[in-house]
Design a protein around this motif. Structure first.
Motif, PDB file in Angstrom:
ATOM      1  N   ASN A 135       4.275  -9.857  -4.826  1.00 25.26           N
ATOM      2  CA  ASN A 135       5.377 -10.753  -5.157  1.00 25.26           C
ATOM      3  C   ASN A 135       4.960 -11.778  -6.199  1.00 25.26           C
ATOM      4  O   ASN A 135       5.711 -12.080  -7.139  1.00 25.26           O
ATOM      5  CB  ASN A 135       5.857 -11.455  -3.884  1.00 25.26           C
ATOM      6  CG  ASN A 135       7.150 -12.208  -4.096  1.00 25.26           C
ATOM      7  OD1 ASN A 135       7.859 -11.977  -5.070  1.00 25.26           O
ATOM      8  ND2 ASN A 135       7.468 -13.117  -3.204  1.00 25.26           N
ATOM      9  N   ALA A 136       3.738 -12.331  -6.036  1.00 25.47           N
ATOM     10  CA  ALA A 136       3.259 -13.297  -7.019  1.00 25.47           C
ATOM     11  C   ALA A 136       3.070 -12.651  -8.385  1.00 25.47           C
ATOM     12  O   ALA A 136       3.379 -13.258  -9.425  1.00 25.47           O
ATOM     13  CB  ALA A 136       1.942 -13.908  -6.540  1.00 25.47           C
ATOM     14  N   ARG A 139      -1.180  -6.246   5.347  1.00 25.86           N
ATOM     15  CA  ARG A 139       0.018  -5.825   4.611  1.00 25.86           C
ATOM     16  C   ARG A 139       0.788  -7.039   4.074  1.00 25.86           C
ATOM     17  O   ARG A 139       1.341  -6.990   2.962  1.00 25.86           O
ATOM     18  CB  ARG A 139       0.915  -4.983   5.511  1.00 25.86           C
ATOM     19  CG  ARG A 139       0.338  -3.611   5.825  1.00 25.86           C
ATOM     20  CD  ARG A 139       1.298  -2.770   6.639  1.00 25.86           C
ATOM     21  NE  ARG A 139       0.758  -1.450   6.891  1.00 25.86           N
ATOM     22  CZ  ARG A 139       0.862  -0.429   6.059  1.00 25.86           C
ATOM     23  NH1 ARG A 139       1.502  -0.585   4.911  1.00 25.86           N
ATOM     24  NH2 ARG A 139       0.349   0.747   6.355  1.00 25.86           N
ATOM     25  N   GLU A 140       0.842  -8.114   4.846  1.00 30.80           N
ATOM     26  CA  GLU A 140       1.521  -9.315   4.366  1.00 30.80           C
ATOM     27  C   GLU A 140       0.787  -9.907   3.168  1.00 30.80           C
ATOM     28  O   GLU A 140       1.411 -10.385   2.214  1.00 30.80           O
ATOM     29  CB  GLU A 140       1.601 -10.339   5.502  1.00 30.80           C
ATOM     30  CG  GLU A 140       2.399 -11.584   5.128  1.00 30.80           C
ATOM     31  CD  GLU A 140       2.536 -12.542   6.288  1.00 30.80           C
ATOM     32  OE1 GLU A 140       3.108 -13.619   6.101  1.00 30.80           O
ATOM     33  OE2 GLU A 140       2.038 -12.204   7.399  1.00 30.80           O
ATOM     34  N   ARG A 141      -0.553  -9.881   3.212  1.00 31.75           N
ATOM     35  CA  ARG A 141      -1.330 -10.381   2.074  1.00 31.75           C
ATOM     36  C   ARG A 141      -1.035  -9.568   0.819  1.00 31.75           C
ATOM     37  O   ARG A 141      -0.812 -10.122  -0.263  1.00 31.75           O
ATOM     38  CB  ARG A 141      -2.819 -10.313   2.407  1.00 31.75           C
ATOM     39  CG  ARG A 141      -3.736 -10.743   1.270  1.00 31.75           C
ATOM     40  CD  ARG A 141      -5.186 -10.583   1.664  1.00 31.75           C
ATOM     41  NE  ARG A 141      -5.511  -9.198   1.933  1.00 31.75           N
ATOM     42  CZ  ARG A 141      -5.837  -8.312   0.992  1.00 31.75           C
ATOM     43  NH1 ARG A 141      -5.864  -8.683  -0.288  1.00 31.75           N
ATOM     44  NH2 ARG A 141      -6.128  -7.062   1.306  1.00 31.75           N
ATOM     45  N   ARG A 142      -1.005  -8.249   0.962  1.00 30.10           N
ATOM     46  CA  ARG A 142      -0.711  -7.413  -0.203  1.00 30.10           C
ATOM     47  C   ARG A 142       0.703  -7.636  -0.711  1.00 30.10           C
ATOM     48  O   ARG A 142       0.952  -7.621  -1.920  1.00 30.10           O
ATOM     49  CB  ARG A 142      -0.928  -5.942   0.161  1.00 30.10           C
ATOM     50  CG  ARG A 142      -2.401  -5.560   0.267  1.00 30.10           C
ATOM     51  CD  ARG A 142      -2.587  -4.068   0.471  1.00 30.10           C
ATOM     52  NE  ARG A 142      -2.114  -3.644   1.782  1.00 30.10           N
ATOM     53  CZ  ARG A 142      -2.064  -2.385   2.184  1.00 30.10           C
ATOM     54  NH1 ARG A 142      -2.457  -1.418   1.368  1.00 30.10           N
ATOM     55  NH2 ARG A 142      -1.649  -2.086   3.398  1.00 30.10           N
ATOM     56  N   ALA A 143       1.651  -7.848   0.224  1.00 31.72           N
ATOM     57  CA  ALA A 143       3.033  -8.110  -0.197  1.00 31.72           C
ATOM     58  C   ALA A 143       3.127  -9.414  -0.981  1.00 31.72           C
ATOM     59  O   ALA A 143       3.847  -9.500  -1.993  1.00 31.72           O
ATOM     60  CB  ALA A 143       3.943  -8.147   1.035  1.00 31.72           C
TER      61      ALA A 143
END
Length: 317
Positions: free
Chosen positions: A192-193, A184-188
């Motif tokens: 964001n990028a 989930r952090e990777r997708r966030a």
């Protein structure tokens, strides 16, 4: 003579009643009757309703044809990717041939239960953990086929098999939670990028538009001041362009240095003198608003150098 006949008739009626009571049987709608005569199976099954058998010769066994819900105890095993799990399931089956269910197997319920437990352990050993958690439909079909294959010869049909729960060790649960959190952090970060990229493109278009229309920058500056002032703050931060300070510094120099005597025809007009006095007043106001440290830093900034038409560099004051 009459009394003897009455007595014989009463005795015969009593014997008939006793025989009828011993021979009468009632089979319910969801049951089928299987008759064994002197230990041999009668080919015809007794349907629902009232039926008669030969007392002391025939034995009637009733078989329930309803769907049976059989819970399978939790089985512990090791998956193909070496993870210890506990899996429990439920089996839905029914008897389709009452004679085979009594003759071919001693206790068809117990037989189906043991076959379900064995098949469940086999399925655990052949599957990965991800399949047990997310691909249960395929495992249910395979488990149903494994149980139904031997049960057909027992007169039993397995209607459905469902895996109810998969219990994992606490360490595996924590590992899966960390994996899900990282994903989930990777997708966030990716989202964001992507948002930053889109925003940068829009800002570049806005900068290009403001470069073509300089007044747009002033309007944007006034909108920023209005937005800050709406908060009713005691301090108002007003951005001031550095280029404007340099322009005012350059405009102040011809005003402060005395000019040599010029002929009357070359002297500035009254409008020019008023404009110069206005520039000097604005310069003094700006210099009073800007701290001395900021002015020293501005003086220390070298002037911008641009190449001239002949290819050499020249400084613009």
């Amino acid at each position: 003579m009459v009394e003897e006949l009455v007595t014989a008739g009463a005795a015969l009626a009593s014997a008939g009643a006793v025989y009828l009571m011993a021979a009468a049987r009632v089979v319910k709608q969801y049951e089928r009757g299987v008759v064994f005569r002197l230990g041999r199976l009668r080919p015809q099954e007794r349907g629902p309703g009232f039926t008669l058998i030969v007392p002391f010769v025939d034995r009637l066994h009733k078989v329930n044809l309803q769907i049976v819900t059989l819970p399978v105890p939790a089985q512990e095993g090791i998956t193909r990717d070496n993870v210890t799990v506990r899996v429990d399931a439920v089996v839905y089956f029914k008897v389709v041939d009452a004679a085979d269910a009594l003759v071919e197997v001693e206790d068809y319920r117990f037989a189906v239960s043991q076959m379900a437990q064995t098949s469940l352990r086999s399925i655990i050993g052949k599957s990965d953990l991800d399949d047990l958690l997310s691909n249960r439909e395929k495992l249910n079909q395979g488990l149903e086929l494994m149980i139904d294959s031997p049960a057909v010869g027992w007169g039993v049909h397995v209607d459905r098999v469902e895996i109810k729960d998969v219990s994992l060790p606490e360490t595996m649960k924590r590992s899966m939670a960390r994996q899900a959190e990282a994903d989930r952090e990777r997708r966030a970060r990716i989202i964001n990028a992507d948002a930053e990229l889109q925003a940068s493109k829009k800002l570049a278009e806005a900068a290009q538009q403001m470069e073509d229309t300089p007044s747009a920058l002033q309007l944007r500056l006034l909108q920023t001041v209005v937005a800050v002032a709406a908060e009713k703050n005691s301090t108002l931060v007003l951005p001031f362009p550095v280029e404007l300070l340099r322009f005012l510094e350059r405009a102040q120099q011809p005003v402060l240095t005395p000019a040599p005597e010029t002929p009357r025809a070359a002297r500035p007009t009254a409008e020019a003198v008023e404009a110069m006095e206005a520039v000097q007043a604005v310069t003094e106001a700006v210099r009073g608003a800007v701290p001395e440290t900021v002015r020293e830093q501005l003086r220390a900034v070298p002037p911008r150098v641009e190449p001239d038409s002949e290819g050499s560099n020249s400084s613009h004051d």
